[in-house]
Structures are given as structure tokens and as C-alpha cells.
Design a protein around this motif. Sequence first.
Motif, PDB file in Angstrom:
ATOM      1  N   ARG A 214       6.519  -7.782   2.078  1.00 45.19           N
ATOM      2  CA  ARG A 214       6.740  -6.438   2.618  1.00 45.19           C
ATOM      3  C   ARG A 214       7.411  -5.525   1.597  1.00 45.19           C
ATOM      4  O   ARG A 214       7.058  -4.345   1.483  1.00 45.19           O
ATOM      5  CB  ARG A 214       7.587  -6.514   3.893  1.00 45.19           C
ATOM      6  CG  ARG A 214       6.816  -6.996   5.105  1.00 45.19           C
ATOM      7  CD  ARG A 214       7.524  -6.609   6.392  1.00 45.19           C
ATOM      8  NE  ARG A 214       6.750  -6.983   7.553  1.00 45.19           N
ATOM      9  CZ  ARG A 214       6.986  -6.554   8.790  1.00 45.19           C
ATOM     10  NH1 ARG A 214       8.006  -5.730   9.004  1.00 45.19           N
ATOM     11  NH2 ARG A 214       6.238  -6.925   9.803  1.00 45.19           N
ATOM     12  N   ALA A 215       8.381  -6.047   0.856  1.00 45.94           N
ATOM     13  CA  ALA A 215       9.054  -5.228  -0.155  1.00 45.94           C
ATOM     14  C   ALA A 215       8.068  -4.777  -1.231  1.00 45.94           C
ATOM     15  O   ALA A 215       8.108  -3.635  -1.693  1.00 45.94           O
ATOM     16  CB  ALA A 215      10.217  -6.003  -0.776  1.00 45.94           C
ATOM     17  N   TRP A 216       7.182  -5.685  -1.636  1.00 41.73           N
ATOM     18  CA  TRP A 216       6.187  -5.360  -2.658  1.00 41.73           C
ATOM     19  C   TRP A 216       5.199  -4.313  -2.160  1.00 41.73           C
ATOM     20  O   TRP A 216       4.907  -3.329  -2.836  1.00 41.73           O
ATOM     21  CB  TRP A 216       5.470  -6.635  -3.081  1.00 41.73           C
ATOM     22  CG  TRP A 216       4.280  -6.474  -3.958  1.00 41.73           C
ATOM     23  CD1 TRP A 216       3.013  -6.910  -3.712  1.00 41.73           C
ATOM     24  CD2 TRP A 216       4.215  -5.856  -5.259  1.00 41.73           C
ATOM     25  NE1 TRP A 216       2.168  -6.603  -4.751  1.00 41.73           N
ATOM     26  CE2 TRP A 216       2.887  -5.957  -5.713  1.00 41.73           C
ATOM     27  CE3 TRP A 216       5.159  -5.231  -6.067  1.00 41.73           C
ATOM     28  CZ2 TRP A 216       2.467  -5.452  -6.946  1.00 41.73           C
ATOM     29  CZ3 TRP A 216       4.752  -4.716  -7.312  1.00 41.73           C
ATOM     30  CH2 TRP A 216       3.428  -4.836  -7.730  1.00 41.73           C
ATOM     31  N   LEU A 217       4.682  -4.516  -0.945  1.00 48.39           N
ATOM     32  CA  LEU A 217       3.711  -3.564  -0.417  1.00 48.39           C
ATOM     33  C   LEU A 217       4.354  -2.210  -0.136  1.00 48.39           C
ATOM     34  O   LEU A 217       3.715  -1.165  -0.325  1.00 48.39           O
ATOM     35  CB  LEU A 217       3.066  -4.124   0.853  1.00 48.39           C
ATOM     36  CG  LEU A 217       2.185  -5.360   0.674  1.00 48.39           C
ATOM     37  CD1 LEU A 217       1.613  -5.811   2.010  1.00 48.39           C
ATOM     38  CD2 LEU A 217       1.066  -5.095  -0.323  1.00 48.39           C
ATOM     39  N   SER A 218       5.603  -2.208   0.304  1.00 50.90           N
ATOM     40  CA  SER A 218       6.309  -0.937   0.506  1.00 50.90           C
ATOM     41  C   SER A 218       6.493  -0.209  -0.817  1.00 50.90           C
ATOM     42  O   SER A 218       6.308   1.014  -0.903  1.00 50.90           O
ATOM     43  CB  SER A 218       7.671  -1.184   1.156  1.00 50.90           C
ATOM     44  OG  SER A 218       7.522  -1.738   2.445  1.00 50.90           O
ATOM     45  N   PHE A 219       6.849  -0.960  -1.861  1.00 50.40           N
ATOM     46  CA  PHE A 219       6.958  -0.366  -3.198  1.00 50.40           C
ATOM     47  C   PHE A 219       5.623   0.241  -3.615  1.00 50.40           C
ATOM     48  O   PHE A 219       5.568   1.374  -4.115  1.00 50.40           O
ATOM     49  CB  PHE A 219       7.384  -1.432  -4.199  1.00 50.40           C
ATOM     50  CG  PHE A 219       7.321  -0.977  -5.633  1.00 50.40           C
ATOM     51  CD1 PHE A 219       8.386  -0.302  -6.202  1.00 50.40           C
ATOM     52  CD2 PHE A 219       6.184  -1.210  -6.400  1.00 50.40           C
ATOM     53  CE1 PHE A 219       8.326   0.134  -7.521  1.00 50.40           C
ATOM     54  CE2 PHE A 219       6.118  -0.781  -7.719  1.00 50.40           C
ATOM     55  CZ  PHE A 219       7.185  -0.099  -8.284  1.00 50.40           C
ATOM     56  N   LEU A 220       4.546  -0.506  -3.424  1.00 50.72           N
ATOM     57  CA  LEU A 220       3.228  -0.004  -3.803  1.00 50.72           C
ATOM     58  C   LEU A 220       2.852   1.251  -3.024  1.00 50.72           C
ATOM     59  O   LEU A 220       2.259   2.181  -3.584  1.00 50.72           O
ATOM     60  CB  LEU A 220       2.169  -1.082  -3.568  1.00 50.72           C
ATOM     61  CG  LEU A 220       2.178  -2.271  -4.528  1.00 50.72           C
ATOM     62  CD1 LEU A 220       1.192  -3.329  -4.059  1.00 50.72           C
ATOM     63  CD2 LEU A 220       1.848  -1.823  -5.949  1.00 50.72           C
ATOM     64  N   LEU A 221       3.195   1.288  -1.738  1.00 55.82           N
ATOM     65  CA  LEU A 221       2.883   2.465  -0.925  1.00 55.82           C
ATOM     66  C   LEU A 221       3.574   3.699  -1.493  1.00 55.82           C
ATOM     67  O   LEU A 221       2.938   4.754  -1.676  1.00 55.82           O
ATOM     68  CB  LEU A 221       3.322   2.211   0.518  1.00 55.82           C
ATOM     69  CG  LEU A 221       3.083   3.344   1.520  1.00 55.82           C
ATOM     70  CD1 LEU A 221       1.607   3.736   1.567  1.00 55.82           C
ATOM     71  CD2 LEU A 221       3.576   2.935   2.905  1.00 55.82           C
ATOM     72  N   GLY A 222       4.860   3.582  -1.783  1.00 52.47           N
ATOM     73  CA  GLY A 222       5.566   4.714  -2.372  1.00 52.47           C
ATOM     74  C   GLY A 222       5.021   5.079  -3.744  1.00 52.47           C
ATOM     75  O   GLY A 222       4.857   6.261  -4.066  1.00 52.47           O
ATOM     76  N   ALA A 223       4.721   4.073  -4.554  1.00 53.36           N
ATOM     77  CA  ALA A 223       4.216   4.333  -5.907  1.00 53.36           C
ATOM     78  C   ALA A 223       2.846   4.996  -5.881  1.00 53.36           C
ATOM     79  O   ALA A 223       2.562   5.901  -6.676  1.00 53.36           O
ATOM     80  CB  ALA A 223       4.157   3.023  -6.695  1.00 53.36           C
ATOM     81  N   LEU A 224       1.980   4.563  -4.977  1.00 50.16           N
ATOM     82  CA  LEU A 224       0.648   5.163  -4.859  1.00 50.16           C
ATOM     83  C   LEU A 224       0.745   6.646  -4.489  1.00 50.16           C
ATOM     84  O   LEU A 224       0.072   7.500  -5.094  1.00 50.16           O
ATOM     85  CB  LEU A 224      -0.172   4.420  -3.812  1.00 50.16           C
ATOM     86  CG  LEU A 224      -0.795   3.092  -4.229  1.00 50.16           C
ATOM     87  CD1 LEU A 224      -1.288   2.318  -3.011  1.00 50.16           C
ATOM     88  CD2 LEU A 224      -1.950   3.315  -5.210  1.00 50.16           C
ATOM     89  N   LEU A 225       1.565   6.954  -3.500  1.00 47.89           N
ATOM     90  CA  LEU A 225       1.678   8.342  -3.037  1.00 47.89           C
ATOM     91  C   LEU A 225       2.266   9.236  -4.122  1.00 47.89           C
ATOM     92  O   LEU A 225       1.733  10.320  -4.404  1.00 47.89           O
ATOM     93  CB  LEU A 225       2.544   8.393  -1.782  1.00 47.89           C
ATOM     94  CG  LEU A 225       1.943   7.726  -0.539  1.00 47.89           C
ATOM     95  CD1 LEU A 225       3.003   7.545   0.532  1.00 47.89           C
ATOM     96  CD2 LEU A 225       0.781   8.544   0.008  1.00 47.89           C
ATOM     97  N   LEU A 226       3.354   8.798  -4.739  1.00 45.18           N
ATOM     98  CA  LEU A 226       4.008   9.631  -5.747  1.00 45.18           C
ATOM     99  C   LEU A 226       3.154   9.778  -6.996  1.00 45.18           C
ATOM    100  O   LEU A 226       3.023  10.879  -7.545  1.00 45.18           O
ATOM    101  CB  LEU A 226       5.373   9.038  -6.097  1.00 45.18           C
ATOM    102  CG  LEU A 226       6.442   9.164  -5.006  1.00 45.18           C
ATOM    103  CD1 LEU A 226       7.694   8.380  -5.387  1.00 45.18           C
ATOM    104  CD2 LEU A 226       6.801  10.633  -4.770  1.00 45.18           C
ATOM    105  N   THR A 227       2.569   8.672  -7.448  1.00 42.81           N
ATOM    106  CA  THR A 227       1.749   8.743  -8.665  1.00 42.81           C
ATOM    107  C   THR A 227       0.494   9.559  -8.424  1.00 42.81           C
ATOM    108  O   THR A 227       0.067  10.344  -9.290  1.00 42.81           O
ATOM    109  CB  THR A 227       1.384   7.334  -9.143  1.00 42.81           C
ATOM    110  OG1 THR A 227       2.584   6.569  -9.320  1.00 42.81           O
ATOM    111  CG2 THR A 227       0.633   7.380 -10.466  1.00 42.81           C
ATOM    112  N   GLY A 228      -0.110   9.399  -7.246  1.00 40.65           N
ATOM    113  CA  GLY A 228      -1.300  10.200  -6.929  1.00 40.65           C
ATOM    114  C   GLY A 228      -1.002  11.679  -6.961  1.00 40.65           C
ATOM    115  O   GLY A 228      -1.779  12.477  -7.511  1.00 40.65           O
TER     116      GLY A 228
END
Length: 424
Positions: free
Chosen positions: A297-311
Motif C-alpha cells: 500500500r505504501a508503494w502504490l500510494s507513493f506511485l499514485l502521488g508521483a504519477l499525478l504530480l509528474t504528469g
Amino acid sequence: MNSAPAVSVQPRTPPGPPARSLQLRLAGFAVLWLGVFAFWPQAFFATGVNHLGLWFLDTYAILASNDAVARGLDPYVPNNLDVFHRPHVYSSWWLHLHSFGLTRAHVLWVGGALVAAFLVVALRFLRPRAPGEMVAQLAVLLSSPVLLALDRANNDLIVFVLLAAVVPCLTSRHAGWRFLAAVPIAVAAGLKYYPAVAGCLVLVGGDRREVWQRTAVTLALFGVVALSLAPDLGRLGGLVPKAEGLMTFGGSNLFEALGLTGRAALFSGLLLAGVIAAAFLRSRIFQGWKISPGEERAWLSFLLGALLLTGCFVTGTSYAYRWIFAIWMTPLLWALPRDPSAPRRVRQLAAVTAGLLIFVLWSDAVVSAFLSRFMTQIPPGDLVRLADKLFYFEQPIIWLFFACLIGFLSHFARERWAALRPRG
């Protein structure tokens, strides 16, 4: 059976009284901090946030657009019902609020409910396990960009609340819940477009067949949303204001500082992001690194934030309130540098990313506070030029932060390709 990629962060200890106590302290500090601004709005100025004398301005703009529709007016032209005569710049879905009887007279409780929902979801997500982790999470939660989002009651807050359901759905034991992860992503994309990038996360959870089925469902939902919003594309083209100056971020800012403009600056940012991704894909930094199931969950939550901000970063410029999605990255960025089982280079990259995150969240506030001390001593024109110079100085550091995020996202892409590519 291919499960989501796992990161070798040590499994979390079961939440006990100390962890619960830290979570309550975090909530208490957050309430105290926000209470200062609630009872003394002048304090916003010291953090780089311009309160402008009215609470929940972005919610007000949406309700003013709905009032215009209710009166038979065109909401896509400068709206005299809004304080700043702003036209409607969001999807047409927001223009149905008047059907529920909502008007500008309801701005305080609508905006207040939006702020409260965000805080409840954010504080429920943040569960510090050590005093240092609590301080790190407070540094993100109480930062100026988050204050800006709360002050304006910006509709990114509802996107945050919606997308908070994605990771719990994807990590469910039941396939039906994992399929439901596509729904909040599609709804959020219908409200503000950019959350569509979160659709990349449907590539995790379950076996290959389920992943591809879930991907097909997600694309079908995106198709329905696109058909619903197709008329918006022509209307909104020239209405969306360009985010500029302090309390904004975007990949093109660096290239505009170097003299490029418009599409040339945007293309240069996309090209640099592609080069960084290619370099990480060829590197051996992440070799041998796997995520443990306990930290999925921590990894996927990190990815969710990273995807939105980087996009958002590589495709344009955004106002600082979009940094609220950094909240999802904090647990992993605290745990990973302290995980002795992770490769040293991965721990170092995570530590650098965490440090840069604090910088990008607070640098504009520090610059604004510095400039405010000289407002009566330096001519306005010189003060603006100094602000621009400091803003451009920040851009290489902001790019370093997003280079780190691109690195982690490149690792995710490589792992997903390895797990889902067709077998020969």
C-alpha cells in the motif's frame, strides 16, 4: 500469478498505543496550525499564501458559474457573479451543482465540507510510527501549498478524496473490489482531466488476465467520460489561466527562464523528462530491489502521488495546491531510506527525494516571507524582478526532485512490462 511489484521495505509493526498516540498528536498539531489561520487569516501572508480577504475562493467561482447557468447566462465568459469575474474553467460536470439547489450563498459550508473531507482522509492515511516520521509528515501536511488548497477550497481536494479509494481497492483480496479501482479514477478524470494518468495503477493486482480485463474496463470508462466531455475541449482552450510565478510549478518554467516560450518550452521539458526516464531504464540503480507485500500500500500510494504530480509537471504548469498529492508519498519516503534490506543506492535515492520534497514544498513560502520584509524598502518593479530571479533559481532543484520521481516511475514501468508482456 503476477502480483503487484513489491518493495523491500520492512513490514510495519501492528499499530499499538504508541502509534495511535502519534497519529493523534499529528492530528492535534494540524488542527492547532490550521486554527491559527482560521482565526487570524493575516497569517497566510507569512506563508506565501494570498488570502485575498475571502474564504474558499475556488469553490465560490464554481458556485458562481452554477448561478450563471441557473440564470440562463453563459458560464464560459467572464462571469459578473464571481468576485474576480472568472469564467468557468473546469469540466461541465461541475455545472450540475445548481440542480441540487447550491448557490454562492452556500460557499462557506460547501467549501468547509470539502476541506473537512480532505483533512479526514489525509489524517486517516498518515500513520506515523516514530516521532521523526510524525515531524516529516507534518512538514508536508502543513506546508504552504496545502494551506493554499484549503484556503481556496480548490476542487483538487475532491480529487484527492476520490482517488484515496484507489489503493485500498487495488490491494483488496477480492477481484470485484480491484475492478472498482477504475471508477474513482474515471470520475476524477471527468472532474479535472489530469487524474486520468492514475489509470496506470490498474496494471497492478491480480494475475495477467485480470489486469488486462481491468485495463479494458478502465479504458471503456475513460471512453464514456471523453464522450461526455468532448464539447468542453473546444470551450476551455483559451480560458484556462497559465500558472506563473511563485506558488506554481511546471517543467517548462526552467526553459522559459532560458528564453524559450510556449510549445518550445513545453516540448523541451517533455524531451528532458524522456531522456531522464531512458537513463533510469538503462541504469542498474534498482537492480535486485523488490517490494515486500507488507508495504504494497505504501508503494502504490507513493506511485499514485508521483504519477499525478509528474504528469502535471511535464505537461504544463500548475498552481501549488496540486502538491496535496505529495501526502501519499511521505510514508514510503520515510521508511525506504531506513530499510537495511534495500540496496544502498535505492535508499540514497529515496533520501534525496525526501529532502527535495521538503525543499519544493517550502521554498516559495521562504522566498515570499523574505520578500515581504523588503516591500516598503524596495521599489515594486525591483521587488518583482528579484522574485522572478529567485523563482528561476528554484527551477533546477525542482527538476532534480522530479527526476527522482521519474526514476521510481521508470522502475515501476519496467517491472510492470516484465510481468505483463506477452509470453513467447
